[in-house]
Motif scaffolding. Structure first.
Motif, PDB file in Angstrom:
ATOM      1  N   LEU A 174     -11.885  -0.176   8.560  1.00  0.00           N
ATOM      2  CA  LEU A 174     -10.791  -0.697   9.382  1.00  0.00           C
ATOM      3  C   LEU A 174     -11.240  -0.967  10.811  1.00  0.00           C
ATOM      4  O   LEU A 174     -10.984  -2.050  11.364  1.00  0.00           O
ATOM      5  CB  LEU A 174      -9.634   0.303   9.379  1.00  0.00           C
ATOM      6  CG  LEU A 174      -8.387  -0.092  10.173  1.00  0.00           C
ATOM      7  CD1 LEU A 174      -7.706  -1.289   9.531  1.00  0.00           C
ATOM      8  CD2 LEU A 174      -7.422   1.096  10.267  1.00  0.00           C
ATOM      9  N   LEU A 193      -6.370   7.446  11.153  1.00  0.00           N
ATOM     10  CA  LEU A 193      -5.921   6.198  10.568  1.00  0.00           C
ATOM     11  C   LEU A 193      -4.490   5.925  11.021  1.00  0.00           C
ATOM     12  O   LEU A 193      -3.744   6.862  11.332  1.00  0.00           O
ATOM     13  CB  LEU A 193      -5.964   6.268   9.038  1.00  0.00           C
ATOM     14  CG  LEU A 193      -7.338   6.193   8.375  1.00  0.00           C
ATOM     15  CD1 LEU A 193      -7.221   6.533   6.889  1.00  0.00           C
ATOM     16  CD2 LEU A 193      -7.958   4.812   8.553  1.00  0.00           C
ATOM     17  N   TYR A 244      -5.746  -3.309   6.283  1.00  0.00           N
ATOM     18  CA  TYR A 244      -5.510  -1.886   6.028  1.00  0.00           C
ATOM     19  C   TYR A 244      -5.447  -1.597   4.531  1.00  0.00           C
ATOM     20  O   TYR A 244      -6.012  -0.601   4.051  1.00  0.00           O
ATOM     21  CB  TYR A 244      -4.213  -1.452   6.717  1.00  0.00           C
ATOM     22  CG  TYR A 244      -4.063   0.045   6.874  1.00  0.00           C
ATOM     23  CD1 TYR A 244      -5.140   0.910   6.686  1.00  0.00           C
ATOM     24  CD2 TYR A 244      -2.828   0.607   7.204  1.00  0.00           C
ATOM     25  CE1 TYR A 244      -5.003   2.272   6.840  1.00  0.00           C
ATOM     26  CE2 TYR A 244      -2.674   1.969   7.366  1.00  0.00           C
ATOM     27  CZ  TYR A 244      -3.767   2.801   7.175  1.00  0.00           C
ATOM     28  OH  TYR A 244      -3.629   4.156   7.329  1.00  0.00           O
TER      29      TYR A 244
END
Length: 295
Positions: free
Chosen positions: A56, A125, A63
């Motif tokens: 990412l 994340l 994503y």
């Protein structure tokens, strides 16, 4: 102590419990299929998370693609562990102690690899569904936490259906219960055991991907997840992947409720002490002797 504070602890315990349950399910799946206690289960979570983070942040991939890549990385790692290490040791007649030492060694090796490639920094994340917060009767949960519970619940249902409704799942169960008998019916036992490690690796990666938006991943995270997942699996019955859900939720709630009366630094010691007490009183786990054979 207010009711909203207790509810906050309960909700946090449920969220954490599902993470422990996923790790414990992965350990139970591997033990069910191979009789190997996998002491590197938490490293699958670290690998899946770090692959997603780098895909990412450095490769700029979408994503959804990075999430799929993280799960695939955990599954491939599980396959490689079986192909490169477990199969050769099986051919040489290695015992349970040898496999346990193997997975302990691989846990340290993979942790060192995560340190080499990912450094000492911790990585996060983005949360599923954004960074919003939901109020539930005075307690607060992030949107991602709700997604975590929903996805983990879906994984539990899917795993149950996989073992009871699909040909591969039924073959994996047969190969684990009676390898010789399964071979006579045409089931490739070695292949089923490899798929067991693939499934265990994928479950570990899912746990890592779900927790990383809440707790930053780093090379040291694996051992903690392994211990909590192992505790969850033992509580639910190590041969019963679905029993790990009960064990994980119980452990998560014990851990969170302990913080209400004691400093947070003692939560692990208190929760695991209560776990020891439960196992002394209920040596077959929370589901009893019959529950250990389920899943």
């Amino acid at each position: 102590m207010t009711s909203s504070l207790v509810l906050q602890a309960v909700l946090s315990g449920i969220v954490n419990g599902f993470v422990y349950a996923l790790v414990g399910m992965g350990m139970a799946v591997i033990f069910k299929g191979t009789r190997i206690v996998n002491a590197m289960q938490g490293e699958f979570a670290v690998i899946g998370s770090l692959v997603a983070v780098f895909a990412l942040q450095r490769a700029g991939l979408p994503y959804a693609v990075t999430i799929a890549g993280g799960i695939a990385a955990g599954a491939v790692t599980g396959f490689l562990v079986d192909w490169l290490f477990v199969r050769p040791m099986t051919r040489r007649g290695a015992g349970e102690e040898g496999f346990l030492l193997l997975t302990i060694g691989l846990a340290f090796t993979l942790s060192a690899a995560a340190l080499f490639f990912g450094g000492r920094d911790s990585h996060l994340l983005p949360g599923f569904g954004g960074e919003g917060v939901v109020e539930i009767f005075g307690a607060f949960l992030t949107i991602h936490a709700l997604w975590l519970v929903g996805i983990a619940g879906a994984v539990v249902i899917a795993l149950r259906l996989f073992y009871t409704r699909t040909l591969i799942g039924l073959s994996m169960s047969a190969a684990s219960l009676d390898p010789d008998g399964a071979t006579t019916t045409g089931i490739n036992v070695a292949r089923m055991r490899a798929l067991t490690f693939v499934l265990g690796g994928a479950l570990g990666a899912v746990a890592g991907l779900l927790v990383t938006p809440l707790i930053a991943v780093n090379y040291q995270m694996g051992i903690g997840l392994t211990l909590k997942g192992f505790a969850a699996a033992i509580l639910g019955g190590l041969s019963n992947p679905l029993g790990a859900v009960v064990g994980g939720l119980a452990l998560g709630l014990l851990e969170s409720l302990a913080v209400l009366s004691f400093p947070s630094g003692y939560k692990d010691a208190i929760a695991l002490s209560l776990l020891i007490a439960i196992m002394i009183l209920m040596p077959n786990g929370l589901l009893g002797r019959a529950g250990r054979k389920g899943g």
